[in-house]
Design a protein around this motif. Structure first.
Motif, PDB file in Angstrom:
ATOM      1  N   ILE A  40      12.408  15.568  13.434  1.00  0.00           N
ATOM      2  CA  ILE A  40      11.038  15.480  13.305  1.00  0.00           C
ATOM      3  C   ILE A  40      10.700  16.654  12.658  1.00  0.00           C
ATOM      4  CG2 ILE A  40       9.251  15.642  16.017  1.00  0.00           C
ATOM      5  CD1 ILE A  40      12.013  14.432  17.720  1.00  0.00           C
ATOM      6  N   ALA A  41       9.107  16.596  11.625  1.00  0.00           N
ATOM      7  CA  ALA A  41       8.357  17.254  11.659  1.00  0.00           C
ATOM      8  C   ALA A  41       7.063  17.135  11.650  1.00  0.00           C
ATOM      9  CB  ALA A  41       8.808  17.242   9.821  1.00  0.00           C
ATOM     10  N   GLY A  42       6.793  18.427  11.571  1.00  0.00           N
ATOM     11  CA  GLY A  42       4.872  17.906  11.330  1.00  0.00           C
ATOM     12  C   GLY A  42       4.439  19.162   9.807  1.00  0.00           C
ATOM     13  N   HIS A  43       3.107  19.260   9.360  1.00  0.00           N
ATOM     14  CA  HIS A  43       2.946  19.645   8.628  1.00  0.00           C
ATOM     15  C   HIS A  43       2.403  21.539   8.561  1.00  0.00           C
ATOM     16  CE1 HIS A  43      -1.408  18.652   9.821  1.00  0.00           C
ATOM     17  NE2 HIS A  43      -0.995  18.064  10.182  1.00  0.00           N
ATOM     18  N   GLY A  44       1.729  22.569   7.550  1.00  0.00           N
ATOM     19  CA  GLY A  44       1.002  23.764   8.269  1.00  0.00           C
ATOM     20  C   GLY A  44       0.169  23.503   8.353  1.00  0.00           C
ATOM     21  N   ALA A  45      -0.411  24.902   8.860  1.00  0.00           N
ATOM     22  CA  ALA A  45      -1.726  24.634   8.717  1.00  0.00           C
ATOM     23  C   ALA A  45      -3.142  24.162   9.056  1.00  0.00           C
ATOM     24  CB  ALA A  45      -2.758  25.785   7.936  1.00  0.00           C
ATOM     25  N   THR A  46      -3.827  24.018   7.747  1.00  0.00           N
ATOM     26  CA  THR A  46      -5.097  22.890   7.540  1.00  0.00           C
ATOM     27  C   THR A  46      -4.197  21.641   7.079  1.00  0.00           C
ATOM     28  OG1 THR A  46      -5.799  23.789   5.492  1.00  0.00           O
ATOM     29  CG2 THR A  46      -6.863  24.424   8.093  1.00  0.00           C
ATOM     30  N   LEU A  47      -3.374  21.688   6.674  1.00  0.00           N
ATOM     31  CA  LEU A  47      -2.778  20.196   6.047  1.00  0.00           C
ATOM     32  C   LEU A  47      -2.240  19.570   5.956  1.00  0.00           C
ATOM     33  CD1 LEU A  47       0.842  21.782   3.665  1.00  0.00           C
ATOM     34  CD2 LEU A  47      -1.658  20.932   1.826  1.00  0.00           C
ATOM     35  N   ILE A  48      -2.084  18.099   5.343  1.00  0.00           N
ATOM     36  CA  ILE A  48      -1.734  16.851   6.009  1.00  0.00           C
ATOM     37  C   ILE A  48      -0.151  16.270   5.673  1.00  0.00           C
ATOM     38  CG2 ILE A  48      -4.288  16.049   6.711  1.00  0.00           C
ATOM     39  CD1 ILE A  48      -4.021  14.560   4.238  1.00  0.00           C
ATOM     40  N   LYS A  49      -0.069  15.072   6.194  1.00  0.00           N
ATOM     41  CA  LYS A  49       1.716  14.902   5.733  1.00  0.00           C
ATOM     42  C   LYS A  49       0.999  14.027   4.763  1.00  0.00           C
ATOM     43  CE  LYS A  49       1.431  10.842   8.739  1.00  0.00           C
ATOM     44  NZ  LYS A  49      -0.094  10.545   9.002  1.00  0.00           N
ATOM     45  N   GLU A  50      -0.248  13.782   4.682  1.00  0.00           N
ATOM     46  CA  GLU A  50       0.019  12.907   3.131  1.00  0.00           C
ATOM     47  C   GLU A  50      -0.324  13.618   2.207  1.00  0.00           C
ATOM     48  OE1 GLU A  50      -2.157   9.188   2.660  1.00  0.00           O
ATOM     49  OE2 GLU A  50      -3.586  10.318   4.032  1.00  0.00           O
ATOM     50  N   ALA A  51       0.195  15.003   2.054  1.00  0.00           N
ATOM     51  CA  ALA A  51       0.368  15.914   0.958  1.00  0.00           C
ATOM     52  C   ALA A  51       1.093  16.652   0.664  1.00  0.00           C
ATOM     53  CB  ALA A  51      -1.326  16.980   1.533  1.00  0.00           C
ATOM     54  N   GLY A  52       2.664  15.865   0.262  1.00  0.00           N
ATOM     55  CA  GLY A  52       3.103  16.332   0.394  1.00  0.00           C
ATOM     56  C   GLY A  52       4.884  16.386   1.118  1.00  0.00           C
ATOM     57  N   LEU A  53       4.328  15.705   2.411  1.00  0.00           N
ATOM     58  CA  LEU A  53       5.749  15.317   3.372  1.00  0.00           C
ATOM     59  C   LEU A  53       6.389  14.238   2.955  1.00  0.00           C
ATOM     60  CD1 LEU A  53       4.299  18.058   4.424  1.00  0.00           C
ATOM     61  CD2 LEU A  53       4.840  17.019   7.044  1.00  0.00           C
ATOM     62  N   ASP A  54       6.085  13.404   2.301  1.00  0.00           N
ATOM     63  CA  ASP A  54       7.098  12.398   2.151  1.00  0.00           C
ATOM     64  C   ASP A  54       7.645  12.685   1.373  1.00  0.00           C
ATOM     65  OD1 ASP A  54       7.120   9.417   1.656  1.00  0.00           O
ATOM     66  OD2 ASP A  54       6.987  10.052  -0.586  1.00  0.00           O
ATOM     67  N   ALA A  55       8.017  13.974   0.265  1.00  0.00           N
ATOM     68  CA  ALA A  55       8.628  13.952  -0.758  1.00  0.00           C
ATOM     69  C   ALA A  55      10.252  14.624   0.190  1.00  0.00           C
ATOM     70  CB  ALA A  55       8.511  15.290  -1.598  1.00  0.00           C
ATOM     71  N   TYR A  66      19.607  11.209   7.374  1.00  0.00           N
ATOM     72  CA  TYR A  66      18.477  11.574   8.520  1.00  0.00           C
ATOM     73  C   TYR A  66      17.612  10.547   8.603  1.00  0.00           C
ATOM     74  CZ  TYR A  66      21.616  15.831  10.208  1.00  0.00           C
ATOM     75  OH  TYR A  66      21.985  16.328  10.656  1.00  0.00           O
ATOM     76  N   ALA A  67      17.851  10.301  10.041  1.00  0.00           N
ATOM     77  CA  ALA A  67      16.252   9.334  10.029  1.00  0.00           C
ATOM     78  C   ALA A  67      15.178  10.807   9.765  1.00  0.00           C
ATOM     79  CB  ALA A  67      15.964   8.462  11.331  1.00  0.00           C
ATOM     80  N   SER A  68      13.736  10.577   9.948  1.00  0.00           N
ATOM     81  CA  SER A  68      12.739  11.258  10.398  1.00  0.00           C
ATOM     82  C   SER A  68      11.854  10.908  10.463  1.00  0.00           C
ATOM     83  CB  SER A  68      12.714  12.326   9.269  1.00  0.00           C
ATOM     84  OG  SER A  68      12.038  11.386   8.001  1.00  0.00           O
ATOM     85  N   LEU A  69      10.926  11.576  11.355  1.00  0.00           N
ATOM     86  CA  LEU A  69       9.750  11.151  11.866  1.00  0.00           C
ATOM     87  C   LEU A  69       7.989  12.026  11.608  1.00  0.00           C
ATOM     88  CD1 LEU A  69      10.742  10.222  15.758  1.00  0.00           C
ATOM     89  CD2 LEU A  69      10.285   8.742  14.122  1.00  0.00           C
ATOM     90  N   ILE A  70       7.966  11.828  11.242  1.00  0.00           N
ATOM     91  CA  ILE A  70       6.882  13.077  10.265  1.00  0.00           C
ATOM     92  C   ILE A  70       5.541  12.653  11.024  1.00  0.00           C
ATOM     93  CG2 ILE A  70       5.561  13.955   8.227  1.00  0.00           C
ATOM     94  CD1 ILE A  70       8.404  13.874   6.649  1.00  0.00           C
ATOM     95  N   PHE A  71       4.906  14.146  11.305  1.00  0.00           N
ATOM     96  CA  PHE A  71       3.516  13.346  12.169  1.00  0.00           C
ATOM     97  C   PHE A  71       1.980  14.522  11.779  1.00  0.00           C
ATOM     98  CE2 PHE A  71       5.586  16.518  14.640  1.00  0.00           C
ATOM     99  CZ  PHE A  71       4.741  16.988  15.326  1.00  0.00           C
ATOM    100  N   ASP A  72       1.676  13.654  11.901  1.00  0.00           N
ATOM    101  CA  ASP A  72       0.265  14.662  11.968  1.00  0.00           C
ATOM    102  C   ASP A  72      -0.309  15.262  12.975  1.00  0.00           C
ATOM    103  OD1 ASP A  72      -1.173  15.172   8.925  1.00  0.00           O
ATOM    104  OD2 ASP A  72      -1.318  12.286   9.293  1.00  0.00           O
ATOM    105  N   TYR A  73      -0.607  16.470  14.025  1.00  0.00           N
ATOM    106  CA  TYR A  73      -1.436  16.601  14.479  1.00  0.00           C
ATOM    107  C   TYR A  73      -2.823  16.097  15.317  1.00  0.00           C
ATOM    108  CZ  TYR A  73       1.795  20.675  13.087  1.00  0.00           C
ATOM    109  OH  TYR A  73       2.926  20.907  12.695  1.00  0.00           O
ATOM    110  N   ARG A  74      -2.695  16.107  16.213  1.00  0.00           N
ATOM    111  CA  ARG A  74      -4.219  15.615  16.780  1.00  0.00           C
ATOM    112  C   ARG A  74      -5.092  15.883  16.008  1.00  0.00           C
ATOM    113  NH1 ARG A  74      -3.514  17.082  22.812  1.00  0.00           N
ATOM    114  NH2 ARG A  74      -2.259  18.447  21.982  1.00  0.00           N
ATOM    115  N   GLY A  75      -6.052  15.191  15.767  1.00  0.00           N
ATOM    116  CA  GLY A  75      -7.141  16.142  14.663  1.00  0.00           C
ATOM    117  C   GLY A  75      -6.671  15.902  13.305  1.00  0.00           C
TER     118      GLY A  75
END
Length: 306
Positions: A40-55, A66-75
């Motif tokens: 289960i992974a979230g992004h850092g600071a003001t990034l979004i998952k589309e900016a690199g987490l797919d890799a 492993y499966a993964s659940l990669i999410f954007d925070y609220r907002g």
């Protein structure tokens, strides 16, 4: 999106706010069957998952199964939220907990004793807190993570104008008034919250690599957030309830290596520290040595947890 080794679908997971959902990428390894170990992974600071987490989602599925659940925070990104792009440490931890709760409620999909948290940069804060609190976690992976909030605040260069507005925003925050916004990421010496040499180029390249234009983002932050960051010293990860892998960059100018070395040393064996030769953003971008070493260390760690 699919290939022979993984599939990815977008799902919605309820947050703690009624009617507000998190936008989540659900990766499944195609070579194994459910229930899966899951990250289960979230992004850092003001990034979004589309900016690199797919890799990372792809490699976790392909190389570690492993499966993964990669999410954007609220907002952030496509996730719901009344206030857009508000950097709120407490809210980010709640969003991790929402995804954790959702995964644990689905034993047909996920192995409850093989849930791993993933962090990048500022999401090291909620992941560090949960690793010290949640004894049911199998492990945690933190890449160039913020684990020393006071250290980050002290290491962040802030010009006098940003400092002034940070005080004003902090006072307005305490009094319940609307927040003040300033540019989040800028070039060295510019009027922005984060201006270390790697920041602007790093954000720009991360977005470019993923077909996005950083110049078209809002790129804003409430400067009083610095006081929330500075409110706590380094996490005592010797109390972590699970093994923790920390991947650091030797030349990282945002999360300084000596901060992470001190945390790992004090953790008395609970933290495995792996140092790559590059900087903060080198760890996150495919096509360079630091990314390759980073993901290889993660895959080795994940296999050990199985």
């Amino acid at each position: 999106m699919s290939n022979t080794k993984y599939t990815r679908e977008t799902i919605k997971i309820p947050s703690v706010e009624e009617g507000i959902e998190l936008d989540v990428w659900f990766y499944r390894p195609s070579v194994s069957a459910a229930p899966y170990p899951v990250i289960i992974a979230g992004h850092g600071a003001t990034l979004i998952k589309e900016a690199g987490l797919d890799a990372f989602g792809r490699r976790w599925a392909e190389d570690a199964q492993y499966a993964s659940l990669i999410f954007d925070y609220r907002g952030f990104g496509p996730s719901g939220g009344k206030v857009r792009e508000l950097l709120d440490i407490t809210q980010q931890r709640q969003d991790y907990e929402s995804v954790l709760k959702w995964a644990r409620a689905r034993p047909d999909l996920f192995r409850a004793n093989k849930i791993v948290l993933g962090a990048i940069s500022l999401s090291g804060i909620p992941v560090g807190e949960l690793a010290m609190r949640d004894a049911a976690l199998a492990g945690a992976i933190a890449q160039c993570p913020v684990l020393d909030r006071l250290g980050l605040a002290l290491d962040t260069p802030i010009n006098s104008r940003i400092a002034f507005w940070a005080v004003v925003d902090g006072l307005r925050w305490l009094c319940g008034f609307s927040r003040i916004w300033v540019p989040a990421i800028g070039k060295p010496g510019s009027y922005a919250w984060e201006t270390v040499p790697s920041a602007f180029d790093g954000f720009t390249k991360l977005y470019d690599q993923n077909g996005l234009d950083f110049s078209k983002t809002r790129n804003a932050v409430c400067p009083g957030t610095i006081f929330a960051l500075a409110s706590r010293k380094a996490y005592p990860l010797k109390t972590a309830k699970c093994p923790v892998l920390v991947v650091a960059g030797k030349t990282d100018d945002i999360v300084k290596l000596h901060r992470l070395e001190s945390i790992a040393k004090a953790a008395e064996g609970r933290v495995e520290l792996y140092v790559t030769p590059g900087g903060h953003f080198d760890l996150l971008m495919p096509g360079n040595e630091s990314f390759d070493l980073n993901i290889e260390a993660q895959i080795a760690f994940l296999r050990k947890l199985l």
